[in-house]
Motif scaffolding. Structure first.
Motif, PDB file in Angstrom:
ATOM      1  N   ARG A   5       0.841  -1.206   0.000  1.00 49.90           N
ATOM      2  CA  ARG A   5       0.000   0.000   0.000  1.00 49.90           C
ATOM      3  C   ARG A   5       0.873   1.251   0.000  1.00 49.90           C
ATOM      4  O   ARG A   5       0.638   2.186  -0.766  1.00 49.90           O
ATOM      5  CB  ARG A   5      -0.932   0.003   1.215  1.00 49.90           C
ATOM      6  CG  ARG A   5      -1.918   1.188   1.190  1.00 49.90           C
ATOM      7  CD  ARG A   5      -2.708   1.326   2.481  1.00 49.90           C
ATOM      8  NE  ARG A   5      -1.803   1.786   3.528  1.00 49.90           N
ATOM      9  CZ  ARG A   5      -1.552   1.147   4.660  1.00 49.90           C
ATOM     10  NH1 ARG A   5      -2.131   0.015   4.934  1.00 49.90           N
ATOM     11  NH2 ARG A   5      -0.709   1.641   5.551  1.00 49.90           N
ATOM     12  N   ASP A   6       1.908   1.259   0.840  1.00 53.84           N
ATOM     13  CA  ASP A   6       2.821   2.395   0.875  1.00 53.84           C
ATOM     14  C   ASP A   6       3.518   2.561  -0.467  1.00 53.84           C
ATOM     15  O   ASP A   6       3.655   3.673  -0.977  1.00 53.84           O
ATOM     16  CB  ASP A   6       3.869   2.220   1.975  1.00 53.84           C
ATOM     17  CG  ASP A   6       3.286   2.315   3.371  1.00 53.84           C
ATOM     18  OD1 ASP A   6       2.167   2.845   3.524  1.00 53.84           O
ATOM     19  OD2 ASP A   6       3.955   1.844   4.309  1.00 53.84           O
ATOM     20  N   PHE A   7       3.958   1.445  -1.042  1.00 56.09           N
ATOM     21  CA  PHE A   7       4.620   1.488  -2.337  1.00 56.09           C
ATOM     22  C   PHE A   7       3.708   2.109  -3.393  1.00 56.09           C
ATOM     23  O   PHE A   7       4.120   2.987  -4.148  1.00 56.09           O
ATOM     24  CB  PHE A   7       5.035   0.070  -2.757  1.00 56.09           C
ATOM     25  CG  PHE A   7       5.652   0.015  -4.125  1.00 56.09           C
ATOM     26  CD1 PHE A   7       7.004   0.226  -4.295  1.00 56.09           C
ATOM     27  CD2 PHE A   7       4.869  -0.224  -5.248  1.00 56.09           C
ATOM     28  CE1 PHE A   7       7.580   0.191  -5.559  1.00 56.09           C
ATOM     29  CE2 PHE A   7       5.427  -0.268  -6.510  1.00 56.09           C
ATOM     30  CZ  PHE A   7       6.785  -0.058  -6.664  1.00 56.09           C
ATOM     31  N   ILE A   8       2.458   1.665  -3.440  1.00 48.44           N
ATOM     32  CA  ILE A   8       1.501   2.166  -4.428  1.00 48.44           C
ATOM     33  C   ILE A   8       1.256   3.659  -4.229  1.00 48.44           C
ATOM     34  O   ILE A   8       1.263   4.434  -5.196  1.00 48.44           O
ATOM     35  CB  ILE A   8       0.186   1.373  -4.363  1.00 48.44           C
ATOM     36  CG1 ILE A   8       0.429  -0.053  -4.861  1.00 48.44           C
ATOM     37  CG2 ILE A   8      -0.908   2.056  -5.176  1.00 48.44           C
ATOM     38  CD1 ILE A   8      -0.700  -1.017  -4.550  1.00 48.44           C
ATOM     39  N   GLU A   9       1.030   4.078  -2.996  1.00 46.72           N
ATOM     40  CA  GLU A   9       0.802   5.506  -2.718  1.00 46.72           C
ATOM     41  C   GLU A   9       2.007   6.330  -3.141  1.00 46.72           C
ATOM     42  O   GLU A   9       1.869   7.395  -3.743  1.00 46.72           O
ATOM     43  CB  GLU A   9       0.519   5.718  -1.227  1.00 46.72           C
ATOM     44  CG  GLU A   9      -0.836   5.225  -0.789  1.00 46.72           C
ATOM     45  CD  GLU A   9      -1.070   5.405   0.701  1.00 46.72           C
ATOM     46  OE1 GLU A   9      -0.286   6.127   1.361  1.00 46.72           O
ATOM     47  OE2 GLU A   9      -2.036   4.830   1.210  1.00 46.72           O
ATOM     48  N   ASN A  10       3.193   5.841  -2.825  1.00 49.85           N
ATOM     49  CA  ASN A  10       4.411   6.575  -3.171  1.00 49.85           C
ATOM     50  C   ASN A  10       4.645   6.586  -4.678  1.00 49.85           C
ATOM     51  O   ASN A  10       5.049   7.609  -5.236  1.00 49.85           O
ATOM     52  CB  ASN A  10       5.618   5.978  -2.448  1.00 49.85           C
ATOM     53  CG  ASN A  10       5.550   6.213  -0.959  1.00 49.85           C
ATOM     54  OD1 ASN A  10       4.965   7.186  -0.501  1.00 49.85           O
ATOM     55  ND2 ASN A  10       6.134   5.314  -0.195  1.00 49.85           N
ATOM     56  N   LEU A  11       4.384   5.480  -5.345  1.00 45.56           N
ATOM     57  CA  LEU A  11       4.525   5.429  -6.795  1.00 45.56           C
ATOM     58  C   LEU A  11       3.614   6.459  -7.460  1.00 45.56           C
ATOM     59  O   LEU A  11       4.061   7.239  -8.314  1.00 45.56           O
ATOM     60  CB  LEU A  11       4.204   4.026  -7.322  1.00 45.56           C
ATOM     61  CG  LEU A  11       4.165   3.864  -8.845  1.00 45.56           C
ATOM     62  CD1 LEU A  11       5.480   4.273  -9.483  1.00 45.56           C
ATOM     63  CD2 LEU A  11       3.793   2.433  -9.207  1.00 45.56           C
ATOM     64  N   LYS A  12       2.366   6.505  -7.048  1.00 44.82           N
ATOM     65  CA  LYS A  12       1.422   7.484  -7.609  1.00 44.82           C
ATOM     66  C   LYS A  12       1.882   8.913  -7.307  1.00 44.82           C
ATOM     67  O   LYS A  12       1.798   9.794  -8.162  1.00 44.82           O
ATOM     68  CB  LYS A  12       0.019   7.258  -7.048  1.00 44.82           C
ATOM     69  CG  LYS A  12      -0.633   5.995  -7.545  1.00 44.82           C
ATOM     70  CD  LYS A  12      -1.999   5.824  -6.895  1.00 44.82           C
ATOM     71  CE  LYS A  12      -2.696   4.557  -7.331  1.00 44.82           C
ATOM     72  NZ  LYS A  12      -4.013   4.408  -6.687  1.00 44.82           N
ATOM     73  N   TYR A  13       2.352   9.124  -6.082  1.00 45.31           N
ATOM     74  CA  TYR A  13       2.802  10.455  -5.667  1.00 45.31           C
ATOM     75  C   TYR A  13       3.980  10.926  -6.519  1.00 45.31           C
ATOM     76  O   TYR A  13       3.944  12.017  -7.093  1.00 45.31           O
ATOM     77  CB  TYR A  13       3.191  10.419  -4.196  1.00 45.31           C
ATOM     78  CG  TYR A  13       3.870  11.675  -3.714  1.00 45.31           C
ATOM     79  CD1 TYR A  13       3.146  12.850  -3.503  1.00 45.31           C
ATOM     80  CD2 TYR A  13       5.236  11.694  -3.464  1.00 45.31           C
ATOM     81  CE1 TYR A  13       3.775  13.999  -3.058  1.00 45.31           C
ATOM     82  CE2 TYR A  13       5.870  12.836  -3.018  1.00 45.31           C
ATOM     83  CZ  TYR A  13       5.130  13.990  -2.818  1.00 45.31           C
ATOM     84  OH  TYR A  13       5.762  15.129  -2.388  1.00 45.31           O
ATOM     85  N   TYR A  14       5.021  10.110  -6.614  1.00 45.31           N
ATOM     86  CA  TYR A  14       6.205  10.520  -7.370  1.00 45.31           C
ATOM     87  C   TYR A  14       5.920  10.610  -8.867  1.00 45.31           C
ATOM     88  O   TYR A  14       6.468  11.465  -9.561  1.00 45.31           O
ATOM     89  CB  TYR A  14       7.383   9.575  -7.101  1.00 45.31           C
ATOM     90  CG  TYR A  14       7.963   9.751  -5.718  1.00 45.31           C
ATOM     91  CD1 TYR A  14       8.568  10.955  -5.346  1.00 45.31           C
ATOM     92  CD2 TYR A  14       7.911   8.734  -4.779  1.00 45.31           C
ATOM     93  CE1 TYR A  14       9.102  11.131  -4.077  1.00 45.31           C
ATOM     94  CE2 TYR A  14       8.448   8.903  -3.509  1.00 45.31           C
ATOM     95  CZ  TYR A  14       9.037  10.109  -3.168  1.00 45.31           C
ATOM     96  OH  TYR A  14       9.566  10.276  -1.910  1.00 45.31           O
ATOM     97  N   ARG A  15       5.041   9.756  -9.370  1.00 45.00           N
ATOM     98  CA  ARG A  15       4.657   9.829 -10.778  1.00 45.00           C
ATOM     99  C   ARG A  15       3.933  11.145 -11.058  1.00 45.00           C
ATOM    100  O   ARG A  15       4.214  11.831 -12.046  1.00 45.00           O
ATOM    101  CB  ARG A  15       3.776   8.628 -11.146  1.00 45.00           C
ATOM    102  CG  ARG A  15       3.388   8.589 -12.623  1.00 45.00           C
ATOM    103  CD  ARG A  15       2.654   7.315 -12.978  1.00 45.00           C
ATOM    104  NE  ARG A  15       1.414   7.096 -12.266  1.00 45.00           N
ATOM    105  CZ  ARG A  15       0.265   7.734 -12.512  1.00 45.00           C
ATOM    106  NH1 ARG A  15       0.198   8.665 -13.446  1.00 45.00           N
ATOM    107  NH2 ARG A  15      -0.812   7.447 -11.813  1.00 45.00           N
ATOM    108  N   SER A  16       3.048  11.526 -10.148  1.00 41.71           N
ATOM    109  CA  SER A  16       2.321  12.789 -10.336  1.00 41.71           C
ATOM    110  C   SER A  16       3.246  13.999 -10.186  1.00 41.71           C
ATOM    111  O   SER A  16       3.071  15.007 -10.877  1.00 41.71           O
ATOM    112  CB  SER A  16       1.133  12.894  -9.377  1.00 41.71           C
ATOM    113  OG  SER A  16       1.570  13.067  -8.047  1.00 41.71           O
TER     114      SER A  16
END
Length: 97
Positions: A5-16
């Motif tokens: 879950r943390d990985f997914i949130e961070n991936l979306k955050y850094y991608r955005s």
């Protein structure tokens, strides 16, 4: 604690932060856009190789994708590192060395 879950949130955050669509990130990582979509929907987890391609494309350290609360704010992450992590390491060093 959910690392995925943390990985997914961070991936979306850094991608955005980079302004990348899933398709753009996939292009930079030489994978299919559906792969990034599946990762962000928790249906798939990236290989070790893809993890490095993602972090390179996002211009971050691979560990940044796993840091708890990294997607909330950089300042919050620094605070966590300076209060929780530093004190943990200091205690460990005092007790073991």
């Amino acid at each position: 604690m959910s690392f995925q879950r943390d990985f997914i949130e961070n991936l979306k955050y850094y991608r955005s932060l980079k302004g990348y669509s899933q398709a753009k990130l996939a292009e930079l990582c030489q994978c299919q856009p559906a792969t990034i979509g599946c990762i962000e929907c928790a249906r798939q987890f990236p290989s070790f190789d893809l993890l490095f391609k993602i972090s390179t494309a996002l211009e971050i350290h691979p560990a940044d994708l796993f840091l708890r609360n990294a997607s909330k704010s950089t300042l919050n992450t620094r605070k966590i590192m300076s209060t929780d992590f530093i004190s943990y390491v200091s205690k460990f060093v005092e007790e073991n060395f």
